[in-house]
Every structure is written in structure tokens, then in C-alpha cells.
Design a protein around this motif. Structure first.
Motif, PDB file in Angstrom:
ATOM      1  N   MET A   1       0.912  -1.216  -0.149  1.00  0.00           N
ATOM      2  CA  MET A   1       0.002   0.057  -0.013  1.00  0.00           C
ATOM      3  C   MET A   1       0.978   1.261  -0.048  1.00  0.00           C
ATOM      4  SD  MET A   1      -3.015   0.900   2.666  1.00  0.00           S
ATOM      5  CE  MET A   1      -3.288  -0.662   3.117  1.00  0.00           C
ATOM      6  N   ALA A   2       0.627   2.058  -0.999  1.00  0.00           N
ATOM      7  CA  ALA A   2       1.250   3.279  -1.133  1.00  0.00           C
ATOM      8  C   ALA A   2       1.155   4.153  -0.012  1.00  0.00           C
ATOM      9  CB  ALA A   2       1.203   4.135  -2.566  1.00  0.00           C
ATOM     10  N   SER A   3       2.132   4.836   0.476  1.00  0.00           N
ATOM     11  CA  SER A   3       2.019   5.980   1.535  1.00  0.00           C
ATOM     12  C   SER A   3       1.685   7.507   0.929  1.00  0.00           C
ATOM     13  CB  SER A   3       3.220   6.276   2.499  1.00  0.00           C
ATOM     14  OG  SER A   3       3.226   5.210   3.267  1.00  0.00           O
ATOM     15  N   ILE A   4       0.898   8.145   1.318  1.00  0.00           N
ATOM     16  CA  ILE A   4       0.322   9.427   0.597  1.00  0.00           C
ATOM     17  C   ILE A   4       0.652  10.491   1.925  1.00  0.00           C
ATOM     18  CG2 ILE A   4      -1.337  10.888  -0.323  1.00  0.00           C
ATOM     19  CD1 ILE A   4      -2.516   8.448  -1.463  1.00  0.00           C
ATOM     20  N   PRO A   5       1.426  11.318   1.695  1.00  0.00           N
ATOM     21  CA  PRO A   5       1.513  12.659   2.623  1.00  0.00           C
ATOM     22  C   PRO A   5       0.375  13.492   2.702  1.00  0.00           C
ATOM     23  CG  PRO A   5       2.939  13.171   0.733  1.00  0.00           C
ATOM     24  CD  PRO A   5       2.086  11.857   0.469  1.00  0.00           C
ATOM     25  N   ALA A   6      -0.612  13.084   3.078  1.00  0.00           N
ATOM     26  CA  ALA A   6      -1.951  13.687   3.491  1.00  0.00           C
ATOM     27  C   ALA A   6      -1.738  14.668   4.811  1.00  0.00           C
ATOM     28  CB  ALA A   6      -3.130  13.108   3.625  1.00  0.00           C
ATOM     29  N   THR A   7      -2.519  15.696   5.022  1.00  0.00           N
ATOM     30  CA  THR A   7      -2.355  16.343   6.074  1.00  0.00           C
ATOM     31  C   THR A   7      -3.753  16.769   6.606  1.00  0.00           C
ATOM     32  OG1 THR A   7      -0.517  17.808   5.115  1.00  0.00           O
ATOM     33  CG2 THR A   7      -1.579  18.701   6.838  1.00  0.00           C
ATOM     34  N   LEU A   8      -3.771  16.458   7.774  1.00  0.00           N
ATOM     35  CA  LEU A   8      -4.921  16.733   8.637  1.00  0.00           C
ATOM     36  C   LEU A   8      -5.015  18.086   9.411  1.00  0.00           C
ATOM     37  CD1 LEU A   8      -8.040  15.304   9.042  1.00  0.00           C
ATOM     38  CD2 LEU A   8      -6.807  14.009  10.776  1.00  0.00           C
ATOM     39  N   ARG A   9      -5.890  18.825   9.165  1.00  0.00           N
ATOM     40  CA  ARG A   9      -5.839  20.090   9.805  1.00  0.00           C
ATOM     41  C   ARG A   9      -7.119  20.502  10.701  1.00  0.00           C
ATOM     42  NH1 ARG A   9      -3.371  21.506   4.857  1.00  0.00           N
ATOM     43  NH2 ARG A   9      -0.907  22.078   5.220  1.00  0.00           N
ATOM     44  N   TYR A  10      -6.995  21.253  11.385  1.00  0.00           N
ATOM     45  CA  TYR A  10      -8.237  21.755  12.535  1.00  0.00           C
ATOM     46  C   TYR A  10      -7.884  23.147  12.623  1.00  0.00           C
ATOM     47  CZ  TYR A  10     -11.608  22.260  16.136  1.00  0.00           C
ATOM     48  OH  TYR A  10     -12.721  22.622  16.972  1.00  0.00           O
ATOM     49  N   ASP A  11      -8.934  24.163  12.628  1.00  0.00           N
ATOM     50  CA  ASP A  11      -8.914  25.534  12.631  1.00  0.00           C
ATOM     51  C   ASP A  11     -10.038  26.012  13.824  1.00  0.00           C
ATOM     52  OD1 ASP A  11      -8.845  28.332  12.575  1.00  0.00           O
ATOM     53  OD2 ASP A  11      -8.633  28.287  10.679  1.00  0.00           O
ATOM     54  N   VAL A  12      -9.417  26.523  14.720  1.00  0.00           N
ATOM     55  CA  VAL A  12     -10.579  27.002  15.756  1.00  0.00           C
ATOM     56  C   VAL A  12     -11.653  27.899  15.354  1.00  0.00           C
ATOM     57  CG1 VAL A  12      -9.008  26.420  17.920  1.00  0.00           C
ATOM     58  CG2 VAL A  12      -9.183  28.742  16.968  1.00  0.00           C
ATOM     59  N   ARG A  13     -11.245  28.587  14.357  1.00  0.00           N
ATOM     60  CA  ARG A  13     -12.188  29.476  13.690  1.00  0.00           C
ATOM     61  C   ARG A  13     -13.382  28.847  12.990  1.00  0.00           C
ATOM     62  NH1 ARG A  13      -7.729  32.873  10.509  1.00  0.00           N
ATOM     63  NH2 ARG A  13      -7.231  30.491  10.232  1.00  0.00           N
ATOM     64  N   ASP A  14     -13.035  27.695  12.595  1.00  0.00           N
ATOM     65  CA  ASP A  14     -14.044  26.738  11.968  1.00  0.00           C
ATOM     66  C   ASP A  14     -14.198  25.518  12.785  1.00  0.00           C
ATOM     67  OD1 ASP A  14     -16.009  25.626  10.160  1.00  0.00           O
ATOM     68  OD2 ASP A  14     -14.679  25.327   8.649  1.00  0.00           O
ATOM     69  N   PRO A  15     -14.714  25.573  14.089  1.00  0.00           N
ATOM     70  CA  PRO A  15     -14.629  24.615  15.238  1.00  0.00           C
ATOM     71  C   PRO A  15     -15.352  23.067  14.814  1.00  0.00           C
ATOM     72  CG  PRO A  15     -16.098  26.062  15.978  1.00  0.00           C
ATOM     73  CD  PRO A  15     -15.789  26.638  14.475  1.00  0.00           C
ATOM     74  N   PHE A  16     -16.503  22.980  13.910  1.00  0.00           N
ATOM     75  CA  PHE A  16     -17.127  21.973  13.461  1.00  0.00           C
ATOM     76  C   PHE A  16     -16.238  21.213  12.556  1.00  0.00           C
ATOM     77  CE2 PHE A  16     -20.717  24.733  15.147  1.00  0.00           C
ATOM     78  CZ  PHE A  16     -21.265  23.763  15.982  1.00  0.00           C
ATOM     79  N   ALA A  17     -15.432  21.708  12.006  1.00  0.00           N
ATOM     80  CA  ALA A  17     -14.849  21.031  10.615  1.00  0.00           C
ATOM     81  C   ALA A  17     -13.222  20.569  10.713  1.00  0.00           C
ATOM     82  CB  ALA A  17     -14.992  21.959   9.532  1.00  0.00           C
ATOM     83  N   VAL A  18     -12.935  19.434  10.095  1.00  0.00           N
ATOM     84  CA  VAL A  18     -11.652  19.134  10.120  1.00  0.00           C
ATOM     85  C   VAL A  18     -11.031  19.323   8.411  1.00  0.00           C
ATOM     86  CG1 VAL A  18     -11.521  17.758  11.910  1.00  0.00           C
ATOM     87  CG2 VAL A  18     -11.975  16.607   9.942  1.00  0.00           C
ATOM     88  N   ARG A  19      -9.969  19.289   8.011  1.00  0.00           N
ATOM     89  CA  ARG A  19      -9.581  19.405   6.636  1.00  0.00           C
ATOM     90  C   ARG A  19      -8.552  18.316   6.337  1.00  0.00           C
ATOM     91  NH1 ARG A  19     -11.387  23.715   8.195  1.00  0.00           N
ATOM     92  NH2 ARG A  19     -12.787  25.164   6.758  1.00  0.00           N
ATOM     93  N   MET A  20      -8.626  17.656   5.330  1.00  0.00           N
ATOM     94  CA  MET A  20      -7.659  16.790   4.795  1.00  0.00           C
ATOM     95  C   MET A  20      -7.187  17.044   3.383  1.00  0.00           C
ATOM     96  SD  MET A  20      -7.335  12.784   4.811  1.00  0.00           S
ATOM     97  CE  MET A  20      -6.593  12.202   6.535  1.00  0.00           C
ATOM     98  N   SER A  21      -6.044  17.367   3.438  1.00  0.00           N
ATOM     99  CA  SER A  21      -5.262  17.944   2.192  1.00  0.00           C
ATOM    100  C   SER A  21      -4.425  16.724   1.596  1.00  0.00           C
ATOM    101  CB  SER A  21      -4.610  19.254   2.367  1.00  0.00           C
ATOM    102  OG  SER A  21      -5.193  20.158   2.965  1.00  0.00           O
ATOM    103  N   PHE A  22      -4.511  16.702   0.161  1.00  0.00           N
ATOM    104  CA  PHE A  22      -3.467  15.764  -0.427  1.00  0.00           C
ATOM    105  C   PHE A  22      -2.810  16.611  -1.542  1.00  0.00           C
ATOM    106  CE2 PHE A  22      -7.368  13.536   0.644  1.00  0.00           C
ATOM    107  CZ  PHE A  22      -6.907  12.158   1.269  1.00  0.00           C
TER     108      PHE A  22
END
Length: 119
Positions: A1-22
Motif C-alpha cells: 500500500m503506497a503512503s500518501i503524505p496527506a495533512t489533517l488540519r483543524y482550525d478553531v475559527r471553523d470549530p465543527f470542521a476538519v480538513r484533509m489535504s492531499f
């Protein structure tokens, strides 16, 4: 299985959401792609299947969680170590406890922004 350097982020200005970037090399379009989804979806999905829309999260085996991202172009299935997601969620809860998200939102500014171009 290939590794992908995805990034998971949280911003208190948008407290209900998380973001995953590829990063661009990991996407079909060759550009960075960012998915935004509910922190609660991620929190629920590490213990049991959650989500019926574009983003779905479910446990996989004893130490993995699967995140599925559904788009017109296809589906991306990402395996993440559950312990890493649990640490991330603990860190977000220290910033904004679950259930206290609304206390961290500036509703007046958000409403002004939404109504800015209304006639």
C-alpha cells in the motif's frame, strides 16, 4: 500500500470542521485537493461506520481507520492509523471541546459575511 503524505488540519475559527489535504502528486488532477468534513464524523468513524455522503469513515482491523472520499472522478480510500487520528482528535478537543463549538464561533461576523451581497 503506497503512503500518501496527506495533512489533517483543524482550525478553531471553523470549530465543527476538519480538513484533509492531499498534495498534487497524489491527485488525479495534479493539483492539491482539500476535503472539509465534520470533526464529529471523524470522531464517530474511528469507532463505527459513519457518513453517507461524499466522506465516509470506518474502522478497519484493530489499528486502522478508513476514510473514503467520493467524487465524480472516483473514490479515494485512505487508511490511517487509528492511534494517530485519536491523538489528533484529542488535540482538537483540547482547543475546542466537543459540544462547545458554537462558543468559538463569531456568529455576528459570519452573518454579516453571508448577508454582505444580499439586496
Amino acid at each position: 500500500m503506497a503512503s500518501i503524505p496527506a495533512t489533517l488540519r483543524y482550525d478553531v475559527r471553523d470549530p465543527f470542521a476538519v480538513r484533509m489535504s492531499f498534495p498534487a502528486p497524489a491527485t488525479l488532477e495534479g493539483v492539491e485537493v482539500c476535503w472539509t468534513f465534520a470533526r464529529e464524523l471523524l470522531s464517530t468513524g474511528v469507532a463505527e461506520s459513519a457518513g453517507t455522503g461524499d466522506v465516509r469513515v470506518r474502522p478497519y482491523g484493530y489499528d486502522r481507520t478508513v476514510l473514503e472520499f467520493h467524487a465524480v472522478e472516483g473514490t479515494a480510500i485512505v487508511h490511517v492509523r487509528t492511534g494517530e487520528l485519536e491523538r489528533f482528535l484529542t488535540d482538537t478537543a483540547e482547543l475546542v471541546p466537543a459540544g462547545a463549538e458554537a462558543l468559538h464561533m463569531d456568529m455576528d461576523s459570519d452573518l454579516v459575511e453571508l448577508m454582505r451581497d444580499a439586496y
